[in-house]
Each structure stands twice: as structure tokens, then as C-alpha cells.
Design an enzyme around this catalytic site. Structure first.
Site, PDB file in Angstrom:
ATOM      1  N   GLU A  57       0.902  -1.181  -0.129  1.00 16.39           N
ATOM      2  CA  GLU A  57      -0.019  -0.160   0.098  1.00 16.39           C
ATOM      3  C   GLU A  57       1.055   1.084  -0.046  1.00 16.39           C
ATOM      4  O   GLU A  57       1.928   1.295   0.540  1.00 16.39           O
ATOM      5  CB  GLU A  57      -1.003   0.015   1.394  1.00 16.39           C
ATOM      6  N   CYS A 247      -6.487   1.347   2.718  1.00 17.68           N
ATOM      7  CA  CYS A 247      -7.579   2.622   2.939  1.00 17.68           C
ATOM      8  C   CYS A 247      -7.482   3.559   1.354  1.00 17.68           C
ATOM      9  O   CYS A 247      -8.329   4.391   1.236  1.00 17.68           O
ATOM     10  CB  CYS A 247      -7.072   3.420   3.895  1.00 17.68           C
ATOM     11  N   ASN A 379     -12.373  -3.291   1.411  1.00 15.57           N
ATOM     12  CA  ASN A 379     -11.200  -3.387   2.253  1.00 15.57           C
ATOM     13  C   ASN A 379     -11.744  -2.845   3.558  1.00 15.57           C
ATOM     14  O   ASN A 379     -12.165  -1.450   3.595  1.00 15.57           O
ATOM     15  CB  ASN A 379      -9.948  -2.489   1.705  1.00 15.57           C
ATOM     16  N   GLU A 380     -11.965  -3.521   4.448  1.00 17.49           N
ATOM     17  CA  GLU A 380     -12.251  -3.199   5.937  1.00 17.49           C
ATOM     18  C   GLU A 380     -13.493  -2.233   5.848  1.00 17.49           C
ATOM     19  O   GLU A 380     -13.576  -1.244   6.875  1.00 17.49           O
ATOM     20  CB  GLU A 380     -11.067  -2.423   6.383  1.00 17.49           C
TER      21      GLU A 380
END
Length: 825
Positions: A57, A247, A379-380
Site C-alpha cells: 500500500e 485505505c 477493504n475493511e
């Protein structure tokens, strides 16, 4: 347990053959006895070649200024306050003469909106990253620039530092034609870490995409990767590369970068922005507080995975934001566009060179497919129902057109709690192939939860552990992480993929710790975590050989500690604190009518007594702990009135407080006032023990009641039981797993000893017929040891052990990871 002198094993001789040495023997009494029993005839789980991988990331400047080898910062003059409040279009540039950044119809192209208007006789100088542009004696550096000059001009390109010239300057003649790319090569005459690149123009000129690349990139590829960083990834032999986030994927606008959307600068990471010629790739702000040029894009990620022999595993947005934003995009047309983008991504990766997106790949230099087999959606996400409704749209579309592609879901940002449970139930009900779990917990949590996957349904969705770490870069952190990994391997039939996170950190641009690989503009080094990960990733084996080991008895002592009050980015008031023992006898009472002399302030913030309440008034302060009482208290009730006055979150009521790094607290209205949870801090690292969705109202007084009995804790809010937990799982320091390498015929005995005493271990290999010698690799160091640019405290030591038999004894050093590779006859 008997205590005796530390020894390496039965053999008095062990040949050390690698850099590093095993620490000196422990004291005579510092030995604990264990036993490992192996059953070679039993069938354990098969371990896939792809089990361990890496997650990239762009955090901590991992891409621009990191893995992406470009040496010029803000090469396209696109920096903006949208990226960082301190940025301007000339960030990292200094001007001598006249220059301005313009955004008008004279631009290079519609997606590269800004360019530099440089006056006659003027120059601009770029400072690069960290301390400057790093160059090495004798190496070549490729300069390029897109330029336009109505009357023509000559550009002078030079490299220098405070001590003078770093390379012979080059002249570049710009013709009267429109935008054209010009190139030159500079050869460094000295090594420097604080160089500056200067471009001067004899006449007025427009410049864009000012670039300087080392010729010596990874595998010599143009627009390539920084060689030392890519080599450190390759040395792990990862089975997959997950990219690009994180993120970056599930935050910001889901719109594209176009006139129709207003050229939005805070967008989710969308793959089509990142392919094609670099000068046409859209710029974007980075969630972590800087700009991302997308010079390192999807094509480069696919190439990296291919070059290191890893499976590519891209992550696409699900149109539900996370990472604190927590919004579901309700736009059917936009959802359909993103679903089609995902199908187009598969075509880009796997389609023939004659297809629409396969043709783009081929034009970039790769006509052959990339053999994509897995893709992750989302994602999350903290909104599991909203996420899953959209996930199903993606999955249905992919399965209809590409039934061979496995579509991966996720379970939110934590290892447990309401979001986790809801997400998992949705995934199970829909028979999803694989679910991505993420968690960042304390070292103790990793020691306590080695058995996490023992009870997972063998017929349910498989697990992708896409992000995990134990909140530190010491050797102790690495030990606890790989102790946990023995449980991952033992459950390789459930846990199919696993990757530590994050991968990279530029030491001068850190947003997140810990990280696997650290670097600056001239050097890189492996963390202690990297070394233990590498040992596991390079010695996986093909199947688990069932084994058992003796361990540590369960914790029996009660939870002990004082009590505390705290806040996090919030102002709050506390009153009527009362602590009584199990028999109702008063231990502490405080209505703050006489001040707050019973309390010790150990955190941040500003506390004072106001109108008979104890108030924390700094709305920006985090972890503002005050504590009172005796650290030896146990079996007590804590009652307090708590009122949120202002800020982002609720309030924190602590118990079992031993010191500033060891305590429990009830975090009521945490995570931007969206969740309530009990967290445990051990040596400064926190993990969540129980969690539920919930928020608190500003100005309302809440009655908080915590009952501690032995290791059982029950929590009440306004007289109603909120929840309970029992903290009695042992933080087992001795962990092992055994696998078999079919190619070499070796048993690989992997032992983690995460304690200060050596582990004298009786090893029983059952009926296995084995050679008398074993190849040994040991990582041993002080628990607080860390690697740095100048010191490698944690490094492997290789040796030969001559005492192997069907039954033998081996003493594993204190605070160590040891692999014994034993050849079977």
C-alpha cells in the site's frame, strides 16, 4: 519444571556459517523443559505455494519516493492543498528568476492539468525526497522532460549539491514544435545523498513531467522500481502480491477524474487512472496525506508480481468507504460503472492482445497475459450489510463472465465484534470462496490466539489474512507474530493466504508503524519482523506433519490493578467515583468536592476540577489517562458517572491499571463515536477483547459500572449489562509446527521460544527414519532488539546439528526462532 544449564543441543559442536552469532548462554537456572511429539504417519493440511505473500500500500511514501524509482518529487507540478494543506504546485521546487504553474488550455493533456511556465533566463531546482536526490559515482541517470517553447530554447540540465557539481551538465535543444518529450543522460561523478536537479532555460518555455530515473532499476525496466527495495521483496519469495490497498481503495470519491466529475482530487484508487503512458495518468491525493503520481500503477504492480514469481491480487473499491469515513454510495449508475471497470481489469490482465484492454497492456510492453486468478472487492468496510449488497453485484458479474476468477470478500477492520460477526455470517450464507481478515494487536494477543483458526469451519469460506502486525518493530514483536504463524500453518486448510502489513516505510515520512522494510533515499534495511517473516516464507514446506507440544498452564492469578479515567480527542467530565471490594468494603470514593489529589496524571491533556466534576478540557488530546488506587487491587467494583462534553469520541474508563503501558479500558463511544469496546494494553500495545457498535450523546451523564472478579469482567451501562469477558488465555511463549518439504524430503521443525529462558526440548519424531545431521537456522536476540540502517541486531545464524535421532533433545535459545531441517531416509 527443572532448571539447568543452557546448551545448544546434544552435540558439543555446531558449525556457524552465517553473519551473526547466537547470544551467549542464559544463566544456569534459565531453562524450561518442553516436549514435542511428531506423527509423520498422520496427514496434516496441504500448504499452498501461495500461502505467504506481501501487501503493498502506498503508505509512508512507499511508492513515490520509495519503490517507484523516480527521483524528482512533484515532477508534474500537480501538488495541491487537496493532497496536503502545506502543499503548493511548486512544493519541492525552488525558482531562480520567474516561473509560475498554470492550469489552462495550453496543458500537456486533459488529465495532466498543470504545467510550469518558465521565464527566459530562469531555472527551477528540485529537492527530491528525504535529504535530496541520491546519486552514486559512475552510475547513469536518465533525464526526460515534456517541453514546449514558441520561439525554441535551450535547456541546461545539471546535478549538484552543496559541495559542487555531481554530473556534467547537459544541453537539450527544444524546437518550435508543440509539446515534445526530450531526453538526456547524466553520469554521476560523485556520490551524494543531498543532490539537486536544476533545469534552466535560455528562453521562455513550458515544462511538464520533469523526470530523473536511475538507469539501474530492478531488472533494468524503464519507469521501473528502486532496485534495493524490489530485491528485498523478491528475497521473501512471496506467493502473492496484494495491491494497491488498503485505505487507498475504500476512501474518497468514487467518481472518475474527468470534466464531468469536476476533476475530483480526493478519489478512491481506481485502476484505469494508473495505466497507459505516465504523462496521461491522473494525479490523486493520497489518504495518508500526500500526493500520488500513479507512476507506479497497475501495470507496474502486475509486472512486479510476475518478475518475482508471485500471484497478483488486486483490490477494487466496493463503493462503501471505510477507514473512518463509513459511507455507502447510493448511485446505481456509478456502481455499474465500477462493476464494468472490474471486468475490464480482468481483461487488461488476462485478455488477448487484440481485446480492448488487452491491447492497452500490449502497448505498454506486455502482450502476454498476467494470469490473474484472484481479485478482492472492498477493504475493511464498517458497514457490512451495505458492503455485502454491493459485493454480490461484483461477484455475480465476475462469475458470469469469468467463472475461473476467485472473488474475495472481507470481514471489516477488526478480529472480532459486531461488524466482524455480521460480515462473516453474510459471507457464510452466500458461500463466498474466501474472506479477508485484518487485525493489528498487541504481542500478547498473538501469543494468546495461536489457536484462533483451530475451530473455523473446514467447509466454510477460506481465510485470507490480508493485514496483521503486533504494533512494533522489536524482535519481541517478530517473535510473537511468528508464534502466531505456527497456528496459521497448522490450519493451512483454512488459512490459504497471509501477509504482514504494511510493507514499506520511508523513515522521513512515517504515518504508520510498524513496517516490514525501512528505507531513506540512499539505503534500506530489514526490520526484525522481516527477518522472522523471511525465515518462514523461505521454509514453508508442502504439508503439515501433525505434532503436539507441552505448554504453559493457564493463567490463574486474578486481574489486578488500579483504576483510571481517560479521553481521546474529546472533552469529558467524571464524577462520583466509587471502588469497593467483593465484600462491599470501600477502597476509593471521590466526588471531587475537595479537588483531585487522589489522582495521578500520566497521559496527555489538561485536567481540572470544575463545578464538582473532574474534567479533561483539551479536545485534541489523545490518551489523557489519570489513575488512582493500588496496583495490587483485585476483585472489585468500579462505578463512575461520565459525561461527554465535546469532541469526536466518548470516554474511557480504565481498570486493572498497572502502569502507563499495561491496563484495560472500556472505550465507550470510540472510533469516531461508532463503537464501544474493551481494549487491553500490554507493554503499550493494545488489542480489542470485546466490541459492539454504539455511540454516546453529548451532555448526557452515563452510569458506568465495571465488576472485576478473578479474570472475569462484567460491564454495565446505565444499569444494564453491556457485556462481559474472561481473560484467561495463556500467552503461550513456546510454539511449534512441523512441515514436510517433498522436494528435499526434509522435515522442517519450526520452534518459537518467546521467553527469557531457554527451552530444553525432548523431540520425538515418531517412526520417521532420519539422518543424524540437521541444517539449523536460528534467529536469536534481545527482545527489544531492532534493526536500523547502521545496525543489524537481528540476523539469521546457520549451523549444523549432529545429534538428530528418532528421539533427541535440543535446547532452543531464549527469545529465538529456530528451524531444524531434518532429512528423512
Amino acid at each position: 519444571m527443572s532448571r539447568t544449564r543452557w546448551r545448544l543441543g546434544l552435540s558439543a559442536t555446531a558449525l556457524l556459517v552465517a553473519a551473526g552469532t547466537i547470544p551467549p548462554p542464559a544463566h544456569a537456572e534459565d531453562v524450561t523443559d518442553y516436549a514435542i511429539t511428531v506423527d509423520p504417519s498422520a496427514r496434516g493440511a496441504t500448504i499452498d505455494d501461495t500461502m505467504y505473500g506481501v501487501f503493498f500500500e502506498d503508505i509512508n511514501r512507499a511508492a513515490d519516493g520509495g519503490l517507484y524509482a523516480e527521483l524528482v518529487q512533484n515532477r508534474s507540478f500537480e501538488y495541491s492543498t487537496a493532497d496536503n494543506a502545506s502543499y503548493t504546485p511548486l512544493t519541492s521546487w525552488t525558482v531562480d528568476g520567474t516561473a509560475r504553474v498554470v492550469d489552462d488550455g495550453g496543458r500537456l493533456n486533459e488529465r495532466n492539468r498543470s504545467y510550469l511556465d518558465l521565464g527566459a533566463g530562469s531555472s527551477v531546482t528540485n529537492a527530491g525526497y528525504n535529504t535530496g536526490v541520491h546519486v552514486e559515482t559512475g552510475k547513469k541517470y536518465d533525464f526526460s522532460v515534456w517541453a514546449r517553447a514558441d520561439a525554441g530554447t535551450t535547456l541546461t540540465v545539471s546535478l549538484q549539491d552543496s559541495d559542487g557539481t555531481l554530473a556534467t551538465a547537459r544541453k537539450v535543444d527544444v524546437t518550435k514544435s508543440g509539446w515534445t518529450r526530450y531526453r538526456a543522460t547524466l553520469t554521476a561523478t560523485r556520490t551524494s545523498g543531498d543532490g539537486r536537479l536544476t533545469v534552466a532555460s535560455s528562453a521562455a518555455a513550458a515544462l511538464d513531467m520533469v523526470s530523473l530515473f536511475p538507469r539501474d532499476t530492478y531488472r533494468g525496466e524503464p519507469n521501473g522500481l528502486r532496485k534495493d527495495l524490489a530485491e528485498r521483496i523478491a528475497a521473501l519469495h512471496p506467493g502473492f502480491v496484494r495491491f494497491p490497498g488498503g485505505c487507498l481503495v475504500n476512501t474518497g470519491s468514487m467518481e472518475d477524474y474527468s470534466q464531468a466529475s469536476g476533476y475530483q482530487r480526493k478519489r478512491s484508487y481506481q485502476w484505469k487512472d494508473t495505466v497507459g503512458p505516465v504523462e496521461t495518468r491522473a494525479t490523486n491525493s493520497n489518504f495518508w496525506g500526500y500526493n500520488q503520481s500513479y507512476g507506479l500503477g497497475y501495470y507496474e504492480y502486475f509486472r512486479l508480481a510476475e518478475d518475482i514469481g508471485a500471484m497478483p491480487l488486486p483490490v477494487v473499491p466496493a463503493l462503501v468507504t471505510g477507514c473512518g469515513q463509513n459511507r455507502a454510495v447510493a448511485d446505481d449508475a456509478l456502481l455499474k460503472r465500477h462493476v464494468q471497470d472490474t471486468l475490464d481489469l480482468i481483461e487488461f490482465a488476462n485478455g488477448p492482445a487484440s481485446s480492448t484492454w488487452g491491447k492497452v497492456r500490449a502497448r505498454m510492453g506486455h502482450p502476454e497475459p498476467f494470469h490473474l486468478t484472484h481479485i478482492e472487492v472492498g477493504n475493511e468496510e464498517n458497514l457490512p450489510n451495505e458492503f455485502f449488497a454491493r459485493f454480490k453485484e461484483f461477484r455475480a458479474a465476475v462469475q458470469a463472465k469469468h467463472p475461473d476468477i476467485q472473488v474475495i470478500s472481507n470481514s471489516g477492520p477488526d478480529d472480532s465484534g459486531t461488524t466482524f460477526d455480521t460480515a462473516w455470517q453474510l459471507n457464510r450464507d452466500a458461500k463466498v470462496d474466501m474472506v479477508d481478515e485484518h487485525y493489528y494487536n498487541s504481542p500478547q494477543w498473538f501469543l494468546q490466539n495461536n489457536d484462533r483458526y483451530d475451530s473455523y469451519d473446514r467447509n466454510g469460506p477460506k481465510v485470507f489474512l490480508g493485514e496483521y502486525a503486533s504494533q512494533g518493530n522489536t524482535f519481541k514483536n517478530g517473535l510473537t507474530e511468528v508464534a502466531f504463524m505456527t497456528g496459521l500453518e497448522r490450519n493451512a486448510d483454512v488459512v490459504k493466504l497471509a501477509s504482514y502489513a504494511p510493507l514499506f516505510a520511508n523513515e522521513d515520512y512515517v504515518q504508520w508503524r510498524p513496517d516490514l522494510i525501512w528505507f531513506n533515499n540512499h539505503a534500506s534495511w530489514n526490520s526484525a519482523n522481516y527477518e522472522v517473516q523471511k525465515l518462514f516464507m523461505n521454509n514453508v514446506g508442502d504439508r503439515v506433519v501433525p505434532s503436539t507440544a507441552t505448554g504453559t498452564p493457564s493463567l490463574l492469578a486474578p486481574i489486578t490493578g488500579a483504576v483510571g479515567l481517560s479521553t481521546w480527542a474529546t472533552t469529558a467530565a467524571y464524577d462520583d467515583v466509587r471502588v469497593t471490594d467483593a465484600d462491599g468494603r470501600e477502597l476509593l470514593t471521590d466526588d471531587f468536592s475537595s479537588g483531585a489529589s487522589k489522582w495521578t496524571h500520566t497521559g496527555g491533556g489538561s485536567w481540572s476540577v470544575q463545578e464538582g466534576q473532574y474534567v479533561q478540557t483539551d479536545v485534541n488530546a489523545e490518551n489523557t489517562m489519570v489513575s488512582a488506587g493500588d496496583p495490587s487491587w483485585h476483585d472489585y467494583d468500579l462505578k463512575v458517572k461520565a459525561t461527554k462534553k465535546a469532541g469526536k469520541e466518548g470516554f474511557l474508563v480504565a481498570f486493572g491499571v498497572k502502569d502507563t503501558g499495561n491496563y484495560y479500558w472500556w472505550n465507550i463511544g470510540g472510533w469516531n463515536n461508532t463503537q464501544t469496546a474493551v481494549e487491553q494494553a500490554v507493554d503499550g500495545g493494545k488489542s480489542t477483547l470485546v466490541s459492539k457498535a454504539g455511540s454516546v450523546e453529548t451532555g448526557r451523564a452515563y452510569d458506568v459500572d465495571v465488576k472485576v472478579r478473578g479474570r472475569q469482567v462484567t460491564l454495565y451501562l446505565d444499569g444494564q449489562e453491556w457485556g462481559s469477558f474472561r481473560d484467561d488465555k495463556p500467552a503461550e511463549p513456546f510454539r511449534q509446527v512441523v512441515t514436510e518439504d517433498r522436494k528435499t524430503g526434509e522435515l522442517i521443525v519450526k520452534v518459537v521460544n518467546a521467553q527469557d529462558s531457554a527451552a530444553r526440548t525432548a523431540v520425538d519424531l515418531g517412526r520417521a527414519k532420519v539422518a543424524s545431521k540437521a541444517r539449523v537456522t536460528t534467529l536469536a536476540a534481545a527482545p527489544d532488539a531492532v534493526n536500523s540502517e547502521t545496525s543489524t541486531a537481528v540476523a539469521p545464524v546457520r549451523s549444523i546439528f549432529n545429534g538428530v535421532a528418532g528421539k533427541f533433545t535440543y535446547t532452543f535459545p531464549a527469545n529465538s526462532v529456530t528451524f531444524l531441517r531434518i532429512r528423512q531416509k
